[in-house]
Design a protein around this motif. Structure first.
Motif, PDB file in Angstrom:
ATOM      1  N   SER A  51       0.799  -1.221   0.000  1.00 17.24           N
ATOM      2  CA  SER A  51       0.000   0.000   0.000  1.00 17.24           C
ATOM      3  C   SER A  51       0.834   1.275   0.000  1.00 17.24           C
ATOM      4  O   SER A  51       0.283   2.372  -0.039  1.00 17.24           O
ATOM      5  N   GLY A  52       2.166   1.141   0.058  1.00 21.32           N
ATOM      6  CA  GLY A  52       3.037   2.306   0.050  1.00 21.32           C
ATOM      7  C   GLY A  52       3.250   2.862  -1.340  1.00 21.32           C
ATOM      8  O   GLY A  52       2.508   2.565  -2.281  1.00 21.32           O
ATOM      9  N   ARG A  96      -7.162  -1.731  -4.498  1.00 19.07           N
ATOM     10  CA  ARG A  96      -6.788  -0.342  -4.262  1.00 19.07           C
ATOM     11  C   ARG A  96      -5.817  -0.266  -3.099  1.00 19.07           C
ATOM     12  O   ARG A  96      -5.794  -1.141  -2.224  1.00 19.07           O
ATOM     13  N   LYS A  97      -5.013   0.760  -3.079  1.00 13.88           N
ATOM     14  CA  LYS A  97      -4.094   0.969  -1.965  1.00 13.88           C
ATOM     15  C   LYS A  97      -4.811   1.681  -0.820  1.00 13.88           C
ATOM     16  O   LYS A  97      -5.402   2.744  -1.022  1.00 13.88           O
ATOM     17  N   ASP A  98      -4.778   1.094   0.337  1.00 17.09           N
ATOM     18  CA  ASP A  98      -5.328   1.695   1.549  1.00 17.09           C
ATOM     19  C   ASP A  98      -4.158   1.930   2.490  1.00 17.09           C
ATOM     20  O   ASP A  98      -3.610   0.979   3.066  1.00 17.09           O
ATOM     21  N   SER A 150       7.939  -4.121  10.774  1.00 18.60           N
ATOM     22  CA  SER A 150       8.946  -3.152  10.354  1.00 18.60           C
ATOM     23  C   SER A 150       8.373  -2.078   9.443  1.00 18.60           C
ATOM     24  O   SER A 150       8.756  -0.909   9.524  1.00 18.60           O
ATOM     25  N   LEU A 151       7.432  -2.437   8.585  1.00 14.77           N
ATOM     26  CA  LEU A 151       6.834  -1.456   7.678  1.00 14.77           C
ATOM     27  C   LEU A 151       5.935  -0.470   8.429  1.00 14.77           C
ATOM     28  O   LEU A 151       5.698   0.639   7.953  1.00 14.77           O
ATOM     29  N   ASP A 180      -3.814   4.270  -8.956  1.00 16.74           N
ATOM     30  CA  ASP A 180      -2.823   4.167  -7.879  1.00 16.74           C
ATOM     31  C   ASP A 180      -2.914   2.829  -7.166  1.00 16.74           C
ATOM     32  O   ASP A 180      -2.394   2.654  -6.065  1.00 16.74           O
ATOM     33  N   GLY A 181      -3.541   1.847  -7.825  1.00 19.80           N
ATOM     34  CA  GLY A 181      -3.660   0.508  -7.269  1.00 19.80           C
ATOM     35  C   GLY A 181      -3.192  -0.549  -8.255  1.00 19.80           C
ATOM     36  O   GLY A 181      -2.322  -0.300  -9.098  1.00 19.80           O
TER      37      GLY A 181
END
Length: 352
Positions: free
Chosen positions: A77-78, A204-206, A259-260, A184-185
């Protein structure tokens, strides 16, 4: 509705709206937990491999169990366009130099190129999985970063369980996938290897999550990780590494930090200072790491089966809260615990 009921309904509606929070009212802030003892519901499966991955949020005293075989692919999602395989289910991938999903058939399938040979391991096997030797799950993925140039995105053969001791990899169990950018996904094209048409799932990116997840077996998006600031570590069975990084290895009871999501961890040997004596004044002596495997498998020994090793960990979450954490039992080495239900103890030593 009679007149009285109408009046009551309007009154209740008015109460509902007027009770909403005003902009100048303080936001309720829940203080972090002072610590707890948790029995993680990993649940023993066949042999010693836990059936679940268990995500732990120290500041909320919460654990979230997820069947580790419930997903196949994770979509980052980044800002980067990267896709991970499910190492906790032994998922594997093989790139095919084709861009037409329907042109990929059983003739492109070579069993040894998709199955991870855990009985005769060697360093060349790492190309089939997301390399667990890396400090980030995104550093060296089996599936290449998704390009903005559509023609650069190749087809992959994906086995949801190619890296387990019990799986049987055949053309009928393998999927063919191709992943493209969509806005953007992502757009995931997928089909069983012998199918002549494919389906598409849009992801989709959340940004409140590290990844969006998809199960190829279910043919849909699924929920796996909690939101990225609502967990600190995860306990699971996973493909990891043995021989100092010489070969992939299926590990029970491996622990990864978030870590993310900003979690860091440092290791403290009990011979230096005891868990009970460690306090806020000792934090400065700890070397923190943001590596995903900062804990990994170092906290326990199963070969030889001596169980929990003489060390504990200091965990700093994304909000700056610092906890000391020790492993209490895991059902090995006469510790009185139960395999598949590990026990951890942690205590807040510095509030963020």
């Amino acid at each position: 509705m009679n007149k009285l009921n109408s009046i009551l309904a309007v009154t209740l509606l008015a109460i509902t709206f007027t009770s909403c929070k005003k902009d100048d009212e303080p936001v309720l802030v829940i203080p972090p937990s002072d610590g707890s003892i948790l029995t993680l519901n990993a649940e023993a499966a066949i042999g010693t491999g836990a059936a679940n991955s268990v995500f732990v949020d120290l500041s909320a005293d919460e654990q979230t169990k997820v069947l580790r075989t419930s997903w196949t692919l994770g979509f980052y999602s980044g800002s980067d366009f990267k896709v991970i395989l499910n190492n906790t289910a032994g998922a594997t991938a093989k790139r095919i130099e084709k861009t037409d999903l329907n042109a990929v058939t059983a003739a492109d399938f070579v069993q040894s190129e998709v199955a991870l040979d855990l009985m005769n391991p060697n360093v060349n096997e790492f190309v089939k999985i997301d390399d667990p030797r890396e400090s980030s799950i995104l550093n060296k993925t089996a599936i290449a970063a998704v390009s903005a140039i559509e023609s650069e995105n190749k087809v992959y053969l994906v086995s949801p369980s190619g890296g387990t001791h019990t799986s049987v990899i055949t053309a009928e169990t393998v999927y063919k996938v191709r992943i493209l950018r969509k806005g953007d996904g992502y757009a995931l094209q997928y089909a069983k290897l012998n199918e002549t048409t494919f389906k598409t799932i849009d992801i989709r990116k959340d940004v409140t999550y590290n990844f969006g997840f998809v199960s190829l077996d279910e043919g849909k998006a699924v929920t796996v990780e909690p939101q990225k600031h609502q967990w600190d570590l995860v306990w699971s069975w996973s493909i990891y590494f043995g021989g100092g990084g010489a070969y992939p290895y299926g590990f029970s009871d491996v622990v990864f930090i978030n870590s993310l999501g900003g979690t860091q961890a440092g290791e403290v040997l009990s011979s230096t200072i005891s868990y009970d004596d460690f306090a806020a004044a000792n934090i400065a002596s700890v070397t923190f790491s943001g590596a995903r495997n900062a804990i990994g498998d170092k906290w326990r020994s199963t070969q030889p089966a001596t169980g929990i090793t003489a060390r504990f960990y200091v965990i700093k979450d994304a909000s700056g809260n610092v906890y000391k954490l020790k492993f209490v039992s895991m059902g090995v080495g006469g510790d009185g615990g139960e395999r598949g239900k590990p026990v951890i103890e942690y205590k807040l030593i510095k509030k963020g």
